[in-house]
Write a protein that holds these residues in place. Sequence first.
Motif, PDB file in Angstrom:
ATOM      1  N   GLY A 163       0.956  -1.129   0.037  1.00 29.05           N
ATOM      2  CA  GLY A 163      -0.152   0.148   0.378  1.00 29.05           C
ATOM      3  C   GLY A 163       0.623   0.955  -0.688  1.00 29.05           C
ATOM      4  O   GLY A 163       0.139   2.342  -0.426  1.00 29.05           O
ATOM      5  N   LEU A 204      -6.197  -1.726  -0.518  1.00 30.46           N
ATOM      6  CA  LEU A 204      -5.368  -3.083  -1.269  1.00 30.46           C
ATOM      7  C   LEU A 204      -5.302  -3.602   0.335  1.00 30.46           C
ATOM      8  O   LEU A 204      -4.047  -4.951   0.176  1.00 30.46           O
ATOM      9  N   THR A 205      -4.387  -3.104   0.672  1.00 31.67           N
ATOM     10  CA  THR A 205      -3.654  -3.294   2.279  1.00 31.67           C
ATOM     11  C   THR A 205      -4.482  -4.323   2.967  1.00 31.67           C
ATOM     12  O   THR A 205      -3.952  -5.097   3.813  1.00 31.67           O
ATOM     13  N   SER A 252      -7.214   3.728  -2.559  1.00 28.88           N
ATOM     14  CA  SER A 252      -7.183   2.040  -2.995  1.00 28.88           C
ATOM     15  C   SER A 252      -6.192   1.264  -2.257  1.00 28.88           C
ATOM     16  O   SER A 252      -6.183   0.138  -2.096  1.00 28.88           O
ATOM     17  N   ALA A 253      -4.858   2.305  -1.634  1.00 29.56           N
ATOM     18  CA  ALA A 253      -4.155   1.945  -0.468  1.00 29.56           C
ATOM     19  C   ALA A 253      -5.076   1.581   0.451  1.00 29.56           C
ATOM     20  O   ALA A 253      -4.225  -0.122   0.351  1.00 29.56           O
ATOM     21  N   GLY A 254      -5.397   1.921   0.797  1.00 23.98           N
ATOM     22  CA  GLY A 254      -5.589   1.256   2.380  1.00 23.98           C
ATOM     23  C   GLY A 254      -6.721  -0.273   1.594  1.00 23.98           C
ATOM     24  O   GLY A 254      -6.535  -0.725   2.499  1.00 23.98           O
TER      25      GLY A 254
END
Length: 224
Positions: A5, A29-30, A25-27
């Motif tokens: 992320g 995905l993580t 999106s990073a959150g």
Amino acid sequence: MQLIGILVIVIGFILKWDTIAVVLSAGVLTGLLGDMSIVEILDTLGSTFTSQRSMALFLLILPIIGLCERYGLKERATHLIQKFKGMSAGRIATLYLFIRELTIATGIKLGHAEFVRPLIEPMAQGAAISKYGKLDESIEEDIKAMSAAADNVGNFFAQNIFIANSGVLLIVGTLEELGYSIDALAVAQAAIPIAIIALIFGFIQNSFLDKKIAKYYAKKEGAK
């Protein structure tokens, strides 16, 4: 893999993608890589947003301030202060310092984005412009620094007057852990003379700046 992320955020910022979309999106995905369900991810995002609502309010207020500036807030503030002939940049900064101490002492938070940039600094410059005309860049920077300092000094030295301030609670909690029994009200009362001293020193500093500006333009006028 859960740290991917961070890589997404770095790449997104480098490529100048939409900031909110990149972070969300990073959150997500993580969370997926950490074996969280979609419901758990959404619950985490929602609870975090709620717990950090003060930051959320700031993000909501900031665009409003930007719109006010775009439609002439700074110009109107400058025009208003120029009507008061007895005002100076230093006096405006001192007045704001007093207001800043008074408000933070009652638990009301102002700040640079809400007041200094759109109101206080333009008013201080307007007061100087009404006396000396167009300001040189060095004087403008001095006035900006003075306006920002008024906010910082007022906030820092008067915040502990408010009994429920986090600083007061930290002092009381730390001293109690060390075996000293102290009342939060006593800490708040001890902060009052500190705030008064800060106000006096702020007044003196701002008065010196007024004299510096007057001397600067007197010397400049004499050199013509």
